[in-house]
Motif scaffolding. Structure first.
Motif, short mmCIF file in Angstrom:
data_model
loop_
_atom_site.label_atom_id
_atom_site.label_comp_id
_atom_site.label_asym_id
_atom_site.label_seq_id
_atom_site.Cartn_x
_atom_site.Cartn_y
_atom_site.Cartn_z
N GLY A 170 0.82 -1.21 0.00
CA GLY A 170 0.00 0.00 0.00
C GLY A 170 0.85 1.26 0.00
O GLY A 170 0.57 2.21 -0.74
N MET A 171 1.91 1.25 0.80
CA MET A 171 2.80 2.40 0.82
C MET A 171 3.59 2.52 -0.47
O MET A 171 3.84 3.62 -0.98
CB MET A 171 3.73 2.34 2.03
N ALA A 172 4.00 1.38 -1.04
CA ALA A 172 4.73 1.39 -2.31
C ALA A 172 3.87 2.01 -3.42
O ALA A 172 4.37 2.77 -4.26
CB ALA A 172 5.16 -0.02 -2.69
N ALA A 173 2.58 1.67 -3.42
CA ALA A 173 1.68 2.25 -4.42
C ALA A 173 1.59 3.76 -4.26
O ALA A 173 1.53 4.51 -5.25
CB ALA A 173 0.30 1.62 -4.30
N LEU A 174 1.60 4.23 -3.00
CA LEU A 174 1.58 5.67 -2.77
C LEU A 174 2.88 6.32 -3.23
O LEU A 174 2.87 7.43 -3.77
CB LEU A 174 1.35 5.96 -1.28
N HIS A 175 4.01 5.64 -3.01
CA HIS A 175 5.29 6.17 -3.50
C HIS A 175 5.25 6.34 -5.00
O HIS A 175 5.70 7.37 -5.54
CB HIS A 175 6.44 5.23 -3.12
N ASP A 176 4.73 5.34 -5.70
CA ASP A 176 4.65 5.41 -7.16
C ASP A 176 3.76 6.58 -7.59
O ASP A 176 4.08 7.31 -8.53
CB ASP A 176 4.09 4.10 -7.73
N ASP A 229 5.58 9.87 -6.97
CA ASP A 229 6.64 10.07 -7.96
C ASP A 229 6.06 10.53 -9.28
O ASP A 229 6.59 11.44 -9.93
CB ASP A 229 7.43 8.77 -8.17
N GLU A 230 4.96 9.91 -9.69
CA GLU A 230 4.31 10.29 -10.94
C GLU A 230 3.77 11.71 -10.86
O GLU A 230 3.86 12.50 -11.81
CB GLU A 230 3.18 9.31 -11.27
N ALA A 231 3.19 12.05 -9.69
CA ALA A 231 2.64 13.39 -9.51
C ALA A 231 3.74 14.45 -9.58
O ALA A 231 3.56 15.52 -10.17
CB ALA A 231 1.91 13.47 -8.16
N GLU A 232 4.89 14.15 -8.98
CA GLU A 232 5.99 15.12 -8.99
C GLU A 232 6.59 15.29 -10.37
O GLU A 232 7.13 16.36 -10.70
CB GLU A 232 7.07 14.67 -8.00
N ARG A 233 6.49 14.24 -11.20
CA ARG A 233 6.98 14.37 -12.58
C ARG A 233 6.05 15.19 -13.45
O ARG A 233 6.38 15.57 -14.55
CB ARG A 233 7.18 12.98 -13.19
N GLY A 234 4.86 15.44 -12.92
CA GLY A 234 3.93 16.31 -13.65
C GLY A 234 2.87 15.56 -14.38
O GLY A 234 2.13 16.13 -15.17
#
Length: 370
Positions: free
Chosen positions: A356-362, A365-370
């Motif tokens: 669950g936490m790994a999915a949030l990390h992904d 990361d995607e959100a920060e890439r824009g």
């Protein structure tokens, strides 16, 4: 003892001298910020460059570490200086409206957000009039009109900044009077206003809608968002957008429906989670002084936000939850998500928790890439 006292006083005097020197350097930095703002204006460069700001903060943290100063302190100080620099630049170079001055009537202008709008429009060179049923509330230096009819007769633009449960009635009343200027509400929810806005439009009123995504304490429009909702009169929406286009605000167009769907998360969910957090703490049986004494960095940061929510207007917060038809969807998602995380812990399912936490990390990361 006397010698120690003299030494202490000398040390304190050195600190006072350094404080004065620091303030002098801050003043010099603000003056340079004004020059940078002028150069940006001439070159057509946006007020804020977040990449540059990040480098400033990183550089300050690195220099602080070399000097034996906590990097967190350096970042906090520099962040304040950057924000103040942006405020100075905006005041100096983004505060004048280049179009023709308007006569603007603000319904609810003695309220907090109404007063913010009044101050902002006046700073842009517009004439501001106030109409507010609460005669006891202050309206700054802005003239009050004796009646709504009298105010509308003098206005080219009318902003409705009354409490959320009174916006529909205000729109109906303005339309009934036959106002022929641009009518714009600033309500934090939109979809329930559609019938009133449609009726006003049918009666010839040029209607539009905005939502300033900030509170009346905003000192600058740097890094602030204003949502624009077209209500069937594109020229009216463009007219209102023009009032803010030359500022540092970011203008985001949304339909009334999409606005409320997003607001269910960025307003409704964030409010609700903070209220849950406060309620659990308040009913935990542990005195707050003990919680605060042991509180982690995360706790302290969360509590600052929670306190601001819990102390705000309860009627407004209830209406934001109740009047948004998307709240029900968010509540069910909240229940399901809480059940997942609680269940993983209670069942001892560490793998599911980690996944669950790994999915949030992904996702982050995607959100920060824009």
């Amino acid at each position: 003892m006397r010698v120690d006292g003299l030494k202490l006083e000398r040390l304190r005097q050195r600190i006072r001298n350094l404080d004065a020197a620091l303030l002098g350097l801050v003043a010099e930095r603000m003056e340079l910020a004004r020059e940078v703002g002028l150069a940006k204006r001439r070159a057509g460069i946006p007020l804020r460059d977040f990449e540059v700001e990040k480098r400033v903060l990183d550089r300050a943290a690195g220099s602080a570490a070399e000097l034996g100063v906590a990097p967190e302190l350096a970042r906090a100080l520099m962040r304040q200086l950057v924000e103040e620099a942006c405020r100075v630049q905006e005041i100096d170079h983004f505060s004048a409206f280049s179009g023709e001055a308007e006569s603007i009537l603000i319904i609810g202008g003695a309220g907090k957000m109404g007063n913010w709008l009044a101050e902002f429009f006046a700073s842009q060179g517009h004439r501001v009039l106030i109409h507010d049923l609460d005669s006891s509330s202050a309206a700054g230096d802005f003239p009050r009109v004796a009646s709504l009819e009298a105010g509308l007769a003098e206005a080219s633009l009318c902003f409705v900044a009354v409490p959320l449960d009174r916006v529909t009635d205000s729109i109906e009343e303005i339309a009934a009077i036959g106002f022929r200027g641009v009518l714009c509400d600033v309500a934090s929810l939109k979809e329930h206003l559609k019938p009133a806005l449609a009726r006003a439009l049918a009666r010839g009123v040029a209607v539009t809608s905005i939502h300033p995504m900030f509170g009346p304490g905003a000192r600058t429009l740097s890094d602030k968002v204003i949502v624009l909702c077209d209500c069937g009169a594109p020229a009216a929406t463009e007219k209102i957008a023009g009032l803010f286009r030359e500022t540092a605000a970011t203008l985001v167009p949304l339909s009334l429906e999409r606005h409320d769907e997003i607001a269910a998360y960025v307003l409704g969910l964030s409010h609700f989670v903070n209220l849950l957090f406060a309620r659990i703490l308040a009913t935990s049986g542990i005195p707050f002084r003990e919680l605060a004494a042991v509180g982690s960095t995360t706790f302290r940061s969360q509590f600052v936000t929670t306190a601001s929510v819990a102390r705000d207007n309860p009627e407004l917060y209830y209406t934001i939850q109740k009047a948004n038809r998307f709240s029900e969807k968010v509540y069910r998602e909240l229940e399901a998500t809480a059940a997942d995380w609680i269940g993983w812990v209670e069942r001892g399912d560490s793998a599911a928790f980690v996944d669950g936490m790994a999915a949030l990390h992904d996702w982050l990361d995607e959100a920060e890439r824009g």
